[in-house]
Design an enzyme around this catalytic site. Structure first.
Site, PDB file in Angstrom:
ATOM      1  N   GLU A 194      71.539  93.593   5.649  1.00  0.00           N
ATOM      2  CA  GLU A 194      70.453  93.121   4.793  1.00  0.00           C
ATOM      3  C   GLU A 194      69.395  94.210   4.654  1.00  0.00           C
ATOM      4  OE1 GLU A 194      70.418  88.520   4.678  1.00  0.00           O
ATOM      5  OE2 GLU A 194      69.006  89.186   6.187  1.00  0.00           O
TER       6      GLU A 194
ATOM      7  N   ASN B 259      70.784  81.002   4.466  1.00  0.00           N
ATOM      8  CA  ASN B 259      69.693  81.043   5.435  1.00  0.00           C
ATOM      9  C   ASN B 259      68.490  80.382   4.752  1.00  0.00           C
ATOM     10  OD1 ASN B 259      67.615  81.612   7.166  1.00  0.00           O
ATOM     11  ND2 ASN B 259      67.658  83.840   6.857  1.00  0.00           N
ATOM     12  N   TRP B 260      68.236  79.163   5.147  1.00  0.00           N
ATOM     13  CA  TRP B 260      67.163  78.410   4.473  1.00  0.00           C
ATOM     14  C   TRP B 260      65.768  78.907   4.846  1.00  0.00           C
ATOM     15  CZ3 TRP B 260      68.593  72.445   4.733  1.00  0.00           C
ATOM     16  CH2 TRP B 260      69.749  72.235   3.972  1.00  0.00           C
ATOM     17  N   LYS B 261      65.679  79.712   5.912  1.00  0.00           N
ATOM     18  CA  LYS B 261      64.386  80.182   6.414  1.00  0.00           C
ATOM     19  C   LYS B 261      63.483  78.966   6.704  1.00  0.00           C
ATOM     20  CE  LYS B 261      65.265  84.512   4.143  1.00  0.00           C
ATOM     21  NZ  LYS B 261      64.774  85.746   3.540  1.00  0.00           N
TER      22      LYS B 261
ATOM     23  N   GLY C  55      66.982  82.709  -0.783  1.00  0.00           N
ATOM     24  CA  GLY C  55      66.474  81.901  -1.889  1.00  0.00           C
ATOM     25  C   GLY C  55      67.534  81.102  -2.646  1.00  0.00           C
TER      26      GLY C  55
ATOM     27  N   GLY D  67      64.284  88.901  -0.721  1.00  0.00           N
ATOM     28  CA  GLY D  67      63.249  88.111  -1.380  1.00  0.00           C
ATOM     29  C   GLY D  67      62.487  88.868  -2.461  1.00  0.00           C
TER      30      GLY D  67
ATOM     31  N   GLU E 259      63.070  89.498   9.302  1.00  0.00           N
ATOM     32  CA  GLU E 259      61.782  88.797   9.372  1.00  0.00           C
ATOM     33  C   GLU E 259      61.385  88.550  10.826  1.00  0.00           C
ATOM     34  OE1 GLU E 259      62.908  85.662   6.685  1.00  0.00           O
ATOM     35  OE2 GLU E 259      62.845  87.104   5.038  1.00  0.00           O
TER      36      GLU E 259
ATOM     37  N   SER F 150      68.628  89.215  -1.974  1.00  0.00           N
ATOM     38  CA  SER F 150      68.610  88.822  -3.385  1.00  0.00           C
ATOM     39  C   SER F 150      70.004  88.605  -3.978  1.00  0.00           C
ATOM     40  CB  SER F 150      67.813  89.828  -4.220  1.00  0.00           C
ATOM     41  OG  SER F 150      66.477  89.879  -3.776  1.00  0.00           O
TER      42      SER F 150
ATOM     43  N   HIS G  88      67.286  88.847  12.490  1.00  0.00           N
ATOM     44  CA  HIS G  88      66.900  88.899  11.082  1.00  0.00           C
ATOM     45  C   HIS G  88      65.667  89.799  10.940  1.00  0.00           C
ATOM     46  CE1 HIS G  88      65.538  87.761   7.106  1.00  0.00           C
ATOM     47  NE2 HIS G  88      66.754  87.289   6.890  1.00  0.00           N
TER      48      HIS G  88
HETATM   49  P1  13P Z   1      67.041  86.391  -0.224  1.00  0.00           P
HETATM   50  O1  13P Z   1      68.434  86.005  -0.637  1.00  0.00           O
HETATM   51  O2  13P Z   1      66.014  85.369  -0.530  1.00  0.00           O
HETATM   52  O3  13P Z   1      66.688  87.768  -0.695  1.00  0.00           O
HETATM   53  O4  13P Z   1      67.065  86.468   1.388  1.00  0.00           O
HETATM   54  C1  13P Z   1      68.069  87.171   2.011  1.00  0.00           C
HETATM   55  C2  13P Z   1      67.992  86.899   3.465  1.00  0.00           C
HETATM   56  O5  13P Z   1      67.045  87.314   4.113  1.00  0.00           O
HETATM   57  C3  13P Z   1      69.046  86.099   4.067  1.00  0.00           C
HETATM   58  O6  13P Z   1      68.971  86.123   5.448  1.00  0.00           O
END
Ligand code: 13P
Length: 257
Positions: A170, A13-15, A238, A176, A100, A216, A98
């Site tokens: 998650e 997931n590149w966000k 990440g 993150g 976020e 993470s 998600h």
């Molecule tokens: P990280 O791997 O950066 O913690 O993010 C996880 C995530 O939110 C994947 O959707």
């Protein structure tokens, strides 16, 4: 993972990262490292990079996903992208719910449910995200929270549609933050998710359901997490932005257990 029943899936997931040019470089570097693996590989890129990503990954082992969509197919929703539009482009997957999106864009389980239904009716496969906050974990209500998220998000979704749904566990406190859930903590919740699918649907669907861990996950901890029985891969933020790290995670999922 139990790879006699389920094929693991590693999804990046590149966000909100990578310009079209950055995306092109990353994908071109990734393609040779994803050939003939024992797991499915998805990258969920920003809307602006979707078209380029789809073109670059044609006839490769990488599948392309979006990170969100609206629940309507069209209409007066300024700034939104519909599942019909994604399907038309050739997008195969979409992340829905998600944390976020829930946190910063007020997405509720009811909205998540509408989005899943709409994605499925447009032949998109869904990665449904669930997970508790740190406060909820400390209050010992993780299972209650995750159960409610699943029950509402999957409300009135027919069992046959589960073939097109992946669940990503998650925990919000691990996203993150560099704070990964231990493999036991992660597996316990993934196992609970599987038992919830059994309760809401059937044993057959529970056994077949792909349940990823995200939060993470990196090149160092992926192997231990993925070797847990109920963890069928990862949703990686990440570490999916770095080709070498993402490739190590893919190899960890691809190694026969
Ligand atoms: P990280 O791997 O950066 O913690 O993010 C996880 C995530 O939110 C994947 O959707």
């Amino acid at each position: 993972m139990n790879n006699t029943i389920r094929k693991p899936i590693i999804a990046g997931n590149w966000k909100m990262n990578n310009t079209i040019k950055d995306s092109e470089t990353l994908i071109n570097n990734l393609i040779p490292l994803t050939k003939n693996k024992n797991c499915d590989i998805i990258i969920c890129v920003p809307f602006t990079s979707l078209e380029r990503a789809i073109n670059l990954t044609k006839d490769t082992d990488i599948k392309i996903g979006a990170q969100n969509c609206h629940f309507e197919n069209s209409g007066a929703f300024t700034g939104e992208i519909s599942p019909t539009m994604l399907a038309e482009m050739g997008v195969e997957y979409v992340i829905i719910g998600h944390s976020e999106r829930r946190q910063y864009f007020a997405e509720t389980d009811t909205i998540v449910n509408k989005k899943i239904k709409s994605a499925i009716s447009n032949n998109l496969k869904t990665i449904l995200c669930v997970g508790e906050s740190l406060e909820e974990r400390e209050k010992n209500i993780t299972e209650k929270v995750v159960f409610k998220q699943l029950e509402l998000s999957l409300s009135n979704i027919e069992e046959k549609c589960l073939n097109n749904i992946i669940i990503a566990y998650e925990p919000i406190w691990a996203i993150g933050t560099g704070k990964t859930a231990t493999s036991t903590q992660a597996n316990d919740v993934c196992k609970f998710i599987r038992s919830t699918i059994l309760k809401l649907y059937s044993k057959e669907s529970a056994d077949k359901m792909i349940i990823q861990y995200g939060g993470s996950m990196n090149s160092t901890n992926a192997s231990e997490l993925i070797s847990e029985k109920d963890i069928d891969g990862g949703l990686i933020g990440g570490a999916s932005l770095k080709v070498s790290d993402f490739s190590i995670i893919i190899n960890a999922a691809s190694t026969p257990m």
